[in-house]
Design a protein around this motif. Structure first.
Motif, short mmCIF file in Angstrom:
data_model
loop_
_atom_site.label_atom_id
_atom_site.label_comp_id
_atom_site.label_asym_id
_atom_site.label_seq_id
_atom_site.Cartn_x
_atom_site.Cartn_y
_atom_site.Cartn_z
N GLU A 1 38.44 56.66 42.44
CA GLU A 1 39.77 56.73 41.88
C GLU A 1 39.81 55.87 40.62
N ALA A 2 40.49 56.35 39.59
CA ALA A 2 40.59 55.60 38.35
C ALA A 2 41.49 54.37 38.55
N VAL A 3 40.99 53.23 38.16
CA VAL A 3 41.73 51.97 38.26
C VAL A 3 41.91 51.42 36.86
N ARG A 4 43.15 51.14 36.46
CA ARG A 4 43.45 50.76 35.09
C ARG A 4 43.47 49.25 34.88
N ALA A 5 43.49 48.49 35.95
CA ALA A 5 43.62 47.05 35.79
C ALA A 5 43.17 46.36 37.08
N HIS A 6 42.96 45.05 36.99
CA HIS A 6 42.66 44.27 38.19
C HIS A 6 43.55 43.03 38.18
N LYS A 7 43.63 42.38 39.32
CA LYS A 7 44.41 41.16 39.41
C LYS A 7 43.70 40.02 38.67
N GLY A 8 44.48 39.06 38.23
CA GLY A 8 43.90 37.84 37.71
C GLY A 8 43.31 37.02 38.85
N LYS A 9 42.39 36.13 38.52
CA LYS A 9 41.72 35.36 39.57
C LYS A 9 41.40 33.96 39.07
N PRO B 1 50.14 44.55 47.38
CA PRO B 1 50.98 44.50 46.17
C PRO B 1 51.49 43.11 45.82
N TYR B 2 50.87 42.07 46.34
CA TYR B 2 51.29 40.69 46.09
C TYR B 2 50.05 39.83 45.82
N ALA C 1 35.60 22.46 49.88
CA ALA C 1 36.13 23.78 50.23
C ALA C 1 36.31 24.59 48.95
N ASP C 2 35.82 25.82 48.96
CA ASP C 2 35.99 26.72 47.84
C ASP C 2 37.10 27.70 48.16
N ILE C 3 38.07 27.79 47.28
CA ILE C 3 39.19 28.72 47.49
C ILE C 3 39.39 29.55 46.24
N GLU C 4 39.99 30.70 46.44
CA GLU C 4 40.33 31.55 45.30
C GLU C 4 41.72 32.10 45.48
N VAL C 5 42.35 32.40 44.35
CA VAL C 5 43.62 33.12 44.34
C VAL C 5 43.45 34.35 43.47
N ARG C 6 44.17 35.40 43.84
CA ARG C 6 44.21 36.62 43.05
C ARG C 6 45.67 36.92 42.76
N ALA C 7 46.01 37.05 41.49
CA ALA C 7 47.40 37.09 41.07
C ALA C 7 47.77 38.46 40.49
N VAL C 8 48.94 38.95 40.89
CA VAL C 8 49.44 40.19 40.31
C VAL C 8 49.84 39.92 38.85
N PRO C 9 49.93 40.97 38.01
CA PRO C 9 50.32 40.78 36.62
C PRO C 9 51.65 40.04 36.51
N GLY C 10 51.70 39.16 35.53
CA GLY C 10 52.88 38.35 35.32
C GLY C 10 52.84 37.01 36.01
N VAL C 11 51.82 36.80 36.84
CA VAL C 11 51.65 35.54 37.54
C VAL C 11 50.35 34.91 37.09
N SER C 12 50.39 33.66 36.67
CA SER C 12 49.18 32.96 36.25
C SER C 12 48.38 32.52 37.47
N PRO C 13 47.11 32.90 37.56
CA PRO C 13 46.31 32.44 38.70
C PRO C 13 46.29 30.92 38.83
N LEU D 1 35.90 26.65 39.29
CA LEU D 1 34.68 27.44 39.32
C LEU D 1 34.76 28.65 38.39
N SER D 2 35.93 29.25 38.31
CA SER D 2 36.10 30.42 37.43
C SER D 2 37.58 30.73 37.30
N ALA D 3 37.91 31.44 36.24
CA ALA D 3 39.29 31.87 36.03
C ALA D 3 39.30 32.98 34.99
N TYR D 4 40.08 34.01 35.27
CA TYR D 4 40.27 35.05 34.26
C TYR D 4 41.61 35.75 34.51
N PRO D 5 42.22 36.27 33.47
CA PRO D 5 43.54 36.90 33.61
C PRO D 5 43.41 38.31 34.17
N GLY D 6 44.52 38.85 34.62
CA GLY D 6 44.55 40.22 35.09
C GLY D 6 44.77 41.17 33.95
#
Length: 294
Positions: A166-174, A227-228, A251-263, A289-294
């Protein structure tokens, strides 16, 4: 070589994230050069791993990029019943570390290289293969920075991540971080003389998980599943023996953020909770460890 043969060669390279990748880079480079493609190897700042950029057709025209990563996650799961770095067929399925994410895509692209190179394309096809994607896309920023010297501004890019076709146009920020709690060691028979870093981290992780569950109340973006925004604790490490009070725990943790929310903004409550451990005598450290926008 057909797709399956190329995939078998790619799977055979244990190009685990965070490890040197010279062997797989050299093989892809030699394969593409033998077909007549122009290949550039871009060594990363780590010194032992590289991105790879391939141009097929007229370099000074605008074209499309087919992009993927050469690294895979470690294969330590107990569910493996065969060598994860040997391609195995089971009926209509091919098994091996990276068959789906994402050496299968690389194999499909590489299988087409000889035919594309024979077409004398007036507009180019570029291949952009990066390293350490599984550690927060560490390699691709260096590749993107070099693009102006490698090709004209691309018309677009197709990233071959597994998406059930399936075509995916974007990903969450992380964003991913490592939390470090430093206590005071001692013998387990005298717990009152030490500061148990594992115990402190256990309490902190409980708070973090509870906070992560609150992200499910929104904001929402129905283009994504879920969707969150979300949070996960992925790795915990600490201690050296059952009769020694552990003086360090991470402890290593990650967050994944929907558009409009800064990881990074999602991690601020976690940093506050970590810092509060200083009131109990612990030292703490925060490592991004890493960060990139959605």
């Amino acid at each position: 070589m057909n797709v399956e043969e190329i995939l078998a060669r790619l799977i055979a390279f244990p190009s685990v994230v965070g490890a040197p990748n010279g062997a797989i880079v050299d093989w892809v480079r030699e394969y593409c050069e033998a077909a007549g493609a122009e290949v550039t190897v871009l060594r990363g700042p780590e010194g032992d791993r590289s991105n790879l950029f391939v141009t097929i057709g007229a370099r000074r025209a605008r074209g499309y990029i087919l992009s993927g990563h050469m690294d895979v996650v470690p294969a330590g799961e107990r569910e493996w019943h065969s060598d994860p770095f040997v391609l195995r067929q089971d009926g209509a399925r091919l098994h091996g570390r990276g068959t789906s994410d994402m050496k299968g895509f690389l194999a499909c692209v590489l299988a087409a290289v000889p035919r594309l190179a024979a077409m004398n394309l007036p507009q180019p096809i570029h291949l952009a293969f990066s390293y350490d994607e599984e550690a927060g896309a560490r390699g691709v920023p260096h590749l993107i920075a070099a693009l102006p010297s490698l090709c004209e501004k691309p018309l677009g890019a197709i990233i071959g991540e597994p998406s059930r076709m399936e075509a995916v146009r974007a990903h969450k920020g992380k964003a991913a971080v490592r939390l470090e709690v430093i206590g005071r060691s001692g013998h387990s028979s005298r717990p009152e003389l030490g500061l148990n870093a594992v115990h402190a981290m256990a309490g902190l992780v409980t708070q973090i998980v509870a906070y992560g569950q609150t992200l499910a109340i929104g904001p929402f973006d129905t283009d994504f599943a879920p969707p969150y925004s979300s949070l996960q604790v992925g790795v915990i490490a600490g201690g050296q023996s059952v009769n020694i009070i552990p003086d360090c725990c991470t402890a290593d943790i990650e967050v994944r953020a929907v558009p409009g929310v800064s990881p990074r903004s999602l991690l601020e409550p976690v940093k506050t909770q970590l810092t509060a451990l200083r009131d109990s005598g612990f030292e703490v450290a925060w490592h991004e460890l890493s960060a990139y926008p959605g």
